[in-house]
Design an enzyme around this catalytic site. Structure first.
Site, PDB file in Angstrom:
ATOM      1  N   CYS A   1      47.292  29.978  29.077  1.00 19.36           N
ATOM      2  CA  CYS A   1      46.431  28.812  28.888  1.00 19.36           C
ATOM      3  C   CYS A   1      47.120  27.576  29.445  1.00 19.36           C
ATOM      4  O   CYS A   1      48.296  27.580  29.758  1.00 19.36           O
ATOM      5  CB  CYS A   1      46.132  28.618  27.410  1.00 19.36           C
ATOM      6  SG  CYS A   1      45.471  30.098  26.601  1.00 19.36           S
TER       7      CYS A   1
ATOM      8  N   GLU B   1      40.094  41.148  43.254  1.00 16.65           N
ATOM      9  CA  GLU B   1      40.331  39.957  42.456  1.00 16.65           C
ATOM     10  C   GLU B   1      39.258  38.895  42.644  1.00 16.65           C
ATOM     11  O   GLU B   1      38.790  38.300  41.669  1.00 16.65           O
ATOM     12  CB  GLU B   1      41.690  39.334  42.833  1.00 16.65           C
ATOM     13  CG  GLU B   1      42.888  40.054  42.263  1.00 16.65           C
ATOM     14  CD  GLU B   1      44.186  39.387  42.686  1.00 16.65           C
ATOM     15  OE1 GLU B   1      45.068  39.234  41.831  1.00 16.65           O
ATOM     16  OE2 GLU B   1      44.316  39.009  43.875  1.00 16.65           O
TER      17      GLU B   1
ATOM     18  N   TRP C   1      42.557  30.805  28.202  1.00 18.96           N
ATOM     19  CA  TRP C   1      42.332  32.180  28.653  1.00 18.96           C
ATOM     20  C   TRP C   1      42.454  33.040  27.408  1.00 18.96           C
ATOM     21  O   TRP C   1      43.532  33.166  26.831  1.00 18.96           O
ATOM     22  CB  TRP C   1      43.374  32.571  29.707  1.00 18.96           C
ATOM     23  CG  TRP C   1      43.113  33.885  30.381  1.00 18.96           C
ATOM     24  CD1 TRP C   1      42.388  34.113  31.516  1.00 18.96           C
ATOM     25  CD2 TRP C   1      43.603  35.177  29.968  1.00 18.96           C
ATOM     26  NE1 TRP C   1      42.393  35.444  31.829  1.00 18.96           N
ATOM     27  CE2 TRP C   1      43.118  36.123  30.897  1.00 18.96           C
ATOM     28  CE3 TRP C   1      44.363  35.623  28.890  1.00 18.96           C
ATOM     29  CZ2 TRP C   1      43.405  37.482  30.788  1.00 18.96           C
ATOM     30  CZ3 TRP C   1      44.652  36.978  28.788  1.00 18.96           C
ATOM     31  CH2 TRP C   1      44.179  37.889  29.732  1.00 18.96           C
TER      32      TRP C   1
ATOM     33  N   ASN D   1      49.646  28.271  23.694  1.00 16.01           N
ATOM     34  CA  ASN D   1      49.642  29.327  24.699  1.00 16.01           C
ATOM     35  C   ASN D   1      50.599  30.408  24.224  1.00 16.01           C
ATOM     36  O   ASN D   1      51.752  30.121  23.911  1.00 16.01           O
ATOM     37  CB  ASN D   1      50.095  28.781  26.062  1.00 16.01           C
ATOM     38  CG  ASN D   1      50.094  29.848  27.138  1.00 16.01           C
ATOM     39  OD1 ASN D   1      49.435  30.870  26.997  1.00 16.01           O
ATOM     40  ND2 ASN D   1      50.823  29.616  28.210  1.00 16.01           N
ATOM     41  N   GLY D   2      50.130  31.653  24.172  1.00 17.77           N
ATOM     42  CA  GLY D   2      50.982  32.747  23.712  1.00 17.77           C
ATOM     43  C   GLY D   2      50.247  33.634  22.730  1.00 17.77           C
ATOM     44  O   GLY D   2      49.024  33.554  22.575  1.00 17.77           O
TER      45      GLY D   2
ATOM     46  N   LYS E   1      43.323  42.014  46.650  1.00 19.58           N
ATOM     47  CA  LYS E   1      42.711  40.723  46.953  1.00 19.58           C
ATOM     48  C   LYS E   1      41.187  40.825  46.890  1.00 19.58           C
ATOM     49  O   LYS E   1      40.517  39.938  46.373  1.00 19.58           O
ATOM     50  CB  LYS E   1      43.142  40.236  48.342  1.00 19.58           C
ATOM     51  CG  LYS E   1      44.539  39.701  48.394  1.00 19.58           C
ATOM     52  CD  LYS E   1      44.668  38.390  47.621  1.00 19.58           C
ATOM     53  CE  LYS E   1      46.059  38.212  47.054  1.00 19.58           C
ATOM     54  NZ  LYS E   1      46.419  39.064  45.940  1.00 19.58           N
TER      55      LYS E   1
ATOM     56  N   HIS F   1      43.581  64.145  50.267  1.00 19.13           N
ATOM     57  CA  HIS F   1      43.811  64.737  48.948  1.00 19.13           C
ATOM     58  C   HIS F   1      42.899  64.114  47.888  1.00 19.13           C
ATOM     59  O   HIS F   1      43.301  63.942  46.735  1.00 19.13           O
ATOM     60  CB  HIS F   1      45.280  64.589  48.558  1.00 19.13           C
ATOM     61  CG  HIS F   1      46.206  65.281  49.497  1.00 19.13           C
ATOM     62  ND1 HIS F   1      46.459  66.631  49.454  1.00 19.13           N
ATOM     63  CD2 HIS F   1      46.916  64.807  50.558  1.00 19.13           C
ATOM     64  CE1 HIS F   1      47.291  66.959  50.419  1.00 19.13           C
ATOM     65  NE2 HIS F   1      47.593  65.870  51.112  1.00 19.13           N
TER      66      HIS F   1
ATOM     67  N   LYS G   1      46.413  32.547  36.460  1.00 24.05           N
ATOM     68  CA  LYS G   1      47.439  32.519  37.489  1.00 24.05           C
ATOM     69  C   LYS G   1      48.758  33.102  37.015  1.00 24.05           C
ATOM     70  O   LYS G   1      49.360  33.936  37.684  1.00 24.05           O
ATOM     71  CB  LYS G   1      47.640  31.069  37.959  1.00 24.05           C
ATOM     72  CG  LYS G   1      48.668  30.906  39.065  1.00 24.05           C
ATOM     73  CD  LYS G   1      48.212  31.599  40.328  1.00 24.05           C
ATOM     74  CE  LYS G   1      49.196  31.443  41.452  1.00 24.05           C
ATOM     75  NZ  LYS G   1      48.832  32.262  42.617  1.00 24.05           N
TER      76      LYS G   1
ATOM     77  N   GLU H   1      47.749  45.683  48.627  1.00 25.00           N
ATOM     78  CA  GLU H   1      47.554  44.244  48.465  1.00 25.00           C
ATOM     79  C   GLU H   1      46.183  43.810  48.969  1.00 25.00           C
ATOM     80  O   GLU H   1      45.511  42.980  48.343  1.00 25.00           O
ATOM     81  CB  GLU H   1      48.675  43.486  49.181  1.00 25.00           C
ATOM     82  CG  GLU H   1      48.523  41.983  49.186  1.00 25.00           C
ATOM     83  CD  GLU H   1      48.536  41.346  47.813  1.00 25.00           C
ATOM     84  OE1 GLU H   1      48.204  40.149  47.733  1.00 25.00           O
ATOM     85  OE2 GLU H   1      48.860  42.022  46.817  1.00 25.00           O
TER      86      GLU H   1
ATOM     87  N   ARG I   1      44.974  28.129  35.105  1.00 20.86           N
ATOM     88  CA  ARG I   1      45.699  28.874  34.073  1.00 20.86           C
ATOM     89  C   ARG I   1      44.764  29.446  33.010  1.00 20.86           C
ATOM     90  O   ARG I   1      45.196  30.221  32.161  1.00 20.86           O
ATOM     91  CB  ARG I   1      46.728  27.966  33.400  1.00 20.86           C
ATOM     92  CG  ARG I   1      47.852  27.528  34.313  1.00 20.86           C
ATOM     93  CD  ARG I   1      48.854  26.676  33.563  1.00 20.86           C
ATOM     94  NE  ARG I   1      49.523  27.430  32.523  1.00 20.86           N
ATOM     95  CZ  ARG I   1      50.693  28.057  32.660  1.00 20.86           C
ATOM     96  NH1 ARG I   1      51.305  28.018  33.815  1.00 20.86           N
ATOM     97  NH2 ARG I   1      51.223  28.709  31.664  1.00 20.86           N
TER      98      ARG I   1
END
Length: 611
Positions: free
Chosen positions: A2, A491, A77, A103-104, A488, A507, A606, A484, A27
């Site tokens: 957050c 996301e 968040w 935050n936490g 992207k 496979h 983030k 990656e 955040r």
């Protein structure tokens, strides 16, 4: 994960707090809230959604006309409790005398909640955070900081908090354990935030709180003590980032700006770190002498998300160039193992923020087992940077877009420098080192060439943006680039995408391929080129649509695929730095065409500072 911002001073604090929240929105953006210290008590406003919803709530409540120079604010968040107005921060005690943002995660909040209910406290929300503010009120005996200290001594878990009280209207008490928090030092005003970007408009002089520290902040001073009430002499650091660096500067999104910054950020990553005459990297921050580097028998790299992909690329680089065995571990798994590590093992912790909870815990686990722990981070003064035995800053500058781009390539570049250094300590010749350094110095200019072809990539996105599934394939050192690229796309465009080693397609994933399945293949002129071309033939035989990332001058591939994006030739160990650029742009344009919030994708934040 957050965002927290607080202000005490003489200015009207509402615009300062709202501006700070906007800079912290990356955040967390499930909900937001603000607590203002007014002459008539605490004024609280909350809203579900992004900061603009809070601004509307503030305007509706006519708070902008209130004379107020003290306050705290939060963008959330969600962890405990769904994102709604009730669960949004700040939270207050039953008397309306204390307000807190957090935050936490408080791990023992259930037992604390039962204790408080037995004491007659009315708990209104589903959050673990609310328990903290009630606990502080229960411990209050006239000393604000002591109440926070006593409450936190009962808490298990992680937190970055800021608290205000009508009983001490000129004070913010802030505390940190496992979640970043920084105090900003101004002229007759002071700030508290979870990120320097929230206060950079007003001051660049900051004090980073360390775990177990509490700050008592007033307009004219701040005092820092430990949770055991030991006084700390703070170290003021000056932030080199400028306000312009955290603005969009004419780009539609931060992500696009950060993609285009990569030539500059990579030049920053290598500046002053190349000794071309000897073909060797200069990395004094590692704090290791040459004989210590030669003594390394094993490297473990630990990271999460995009940083994990750069770590995989680092594995290929170090093993080939230095001939040292490397293992890459998800930090979230490594921290719960009993790793086999000794003093000949080097642990590399890779994290953009330097605050990633799992990576930090993995670093501490490695140190506990006797490993030399080195950090590869972006944020100066971050926890991983402070707790490492040494390390290398990637110098990417502030990265605001949630989907990492420039930090990824800067991490890869730093890992290439480390691989070169370790290689030169062993069997790599000066000539080979010089060849690699020449190629490294060319990379920023080569990325500028790729960016000039953005139109080609945008046209490909126009063709495929309505598709719901993608497959990304690569071999060798470009397999992690496939991972990656798929990440992207997932996301920011919400398209299901999977990355695979190209040979593994047979496979299982080959069952998915038909005329409606786009397949992105990294097919560069490198040691596995012929193998990749065979994989492309297998896809085309099943009528799959192939988008290839290929090396300039490759005429053979043009007739064998549906679309080609060319990148310049470089040393095969450095190809990920080039091949990833088209994949970043493809994901970006796909997301824009689908109307997705590029910089703030749903459910993501983030910096993951909670477990």
């Amino acid at each position: 994960m957050c965002g927290i911002v607080g202000y005490v001073g003489s200015k009207q604090c509402l615009p300062i707090l709202l501006s700070g929240l906007k800079r912290l929105e990356y955040r967390g953006y499930d909900s937001a809230g603000i607590a203002l210290m007014t002459d008539s008590g605490l004024m609280i406003s909350k809203a579900v959604g992004k900061i603009k919803m809070l601004e509307e709530a503030v305007n509706h409540a006519d708070l902008q006309n209130i004379n107020c120079s003290r306050g705290i604010a939060h963008t959330r968040w969600a962890t405990h409790g769904e994102p709604n107005e009730l669960n949004a921060h700040p939270h207050t005690d039953n008397f309306g005398e204390f307000a807190l943002v957090h935050n936490g995660i408080i791990e023992n909040y259930r037992s604390l909640k039962e204790y408080l209910i037995r004491k007659g406290v009315i708990v209104k929300t589903e959050t673990d955070t609310e328990i903290l503010v009630h606990l502080i009120r229960q411990n209050y005996k006239g000393d604000f900081t002591a109440a926070v200290r006593d409450a936190l001594s009962q808490v298990e878990g992680t937190y970055g908090i800021a608290v205000i009280s009508t009983l001490h209207p000129d004070t913010i008490v802030a505390a940190r354990n496992g979640s970043p928090l920084v105090v900003g030092h101004g002229d007759g005003e002071n700030f508290v935030a979870s990120d320097v970007s929230a206060m950079l408009e007003h001051t660049n002089r900051v004090v980073y709180l360390q775990d177990g520290e509490i700050a008592t902040v007033t307009p004219s001073s701040y005092a820092i003590t430990t949770i055991q009430n030991v006084r700390i002499t703070p170290t003021i650091e000056e932030i080199s980032w400028t306000l312009e660096m955290i603005e969009k500067e004419g780009y539609d999104h931060f992500m696009l700006k950060e993609i285009y910054e990569q030539p500059t950020t990579l030049r920053n990553a290598i500046r002053g770190r190349i000794n071309f005459e000897e073909g060797i990297a200069r990395l004094n921050g590692l704090n290791l002498q040459y004989d210590e580097l030669r003594r390394i028998k094993r490297v473990v790299i630990t990271a999460c998300g995009t940083s994990w992909h750069s770590a995989l690329i680092g594995e290929y680089m170090i093993e080939e160039l230095a001939r040292i065995p490397v293992e890459v571990e998800y930090a979230s798994e490594f921290r719960y193992r009993s790793p086999i590590i000794d003093d000949t093992t080097v642990l590399l912790a890779v994290s953009q923020s330097g605050e990633t909870a799992d990576t930090l815990a993995a670093l501490r686990e490695g140190k506990k087992h006797g490993s030399t722990a080195l950090g590869i981070v972006n944020v100066v003064g971050s926890t991983i940077a402070r707790e490492s035995d040494g390390g290398v800053y990637i110098h990417a500058g502030p990265e605001i877009g949630v989907a990492s781009t420039k930090a990824f390539t800067s991490q890869c570049m730093v890992l290439a420098l480390i691989a070169n250094l370790l290689g030169r300590m062993r069997s790599m010749s000066p000539a080979h080192g010089q060849e690699l350094m020449t190629c490294i110095q060319q990379i920023p200019d080569q990325i500028e060439q790729i960016l000039k072809n953005e139109r080609v990539i945008k046209e490909i996105a126009q063709t495929y943006h309505a598709k719901d599934n993608f497959l990304y394939l690569g071999r060798g050192i470009n397999f992690p680039v496939a991972l990656e690229g798929a990440l992207k796309l997932k996301e920011i465009s919400y398209i299901h995408a999977e990355g695979y080693p190209a040979a593994e397609m047979k496979h299982g994933p080959i069952a998915l391929i038909d005329e409606s399945m786009p397949v992105v293949v990294i097919a560069l002129k490198d040691p596995v080129y012929d193998k990749v071309m065979s994989n492309i033939a297998e896809i085309k035989a099943r009528r799959g649509r192939v988008i290839a990332v290929a090396t300039e001058g490759d005429k053979e591939i043009v007739d064998k695929v549906d679309h080609v994006v060319f990148v310049p030739h470089t040393h095969h160990m450095l190809t990920p730095l080039l091949s990833v650029i088209p994949l970043q742009l493809l994901a970006y344009h796909m997301a824009v065409l689908r109307g997705c919030p590029v910089d703030q994708p749903r459910n993501l934040a983030k910096s993951v500072t909670v477990e």
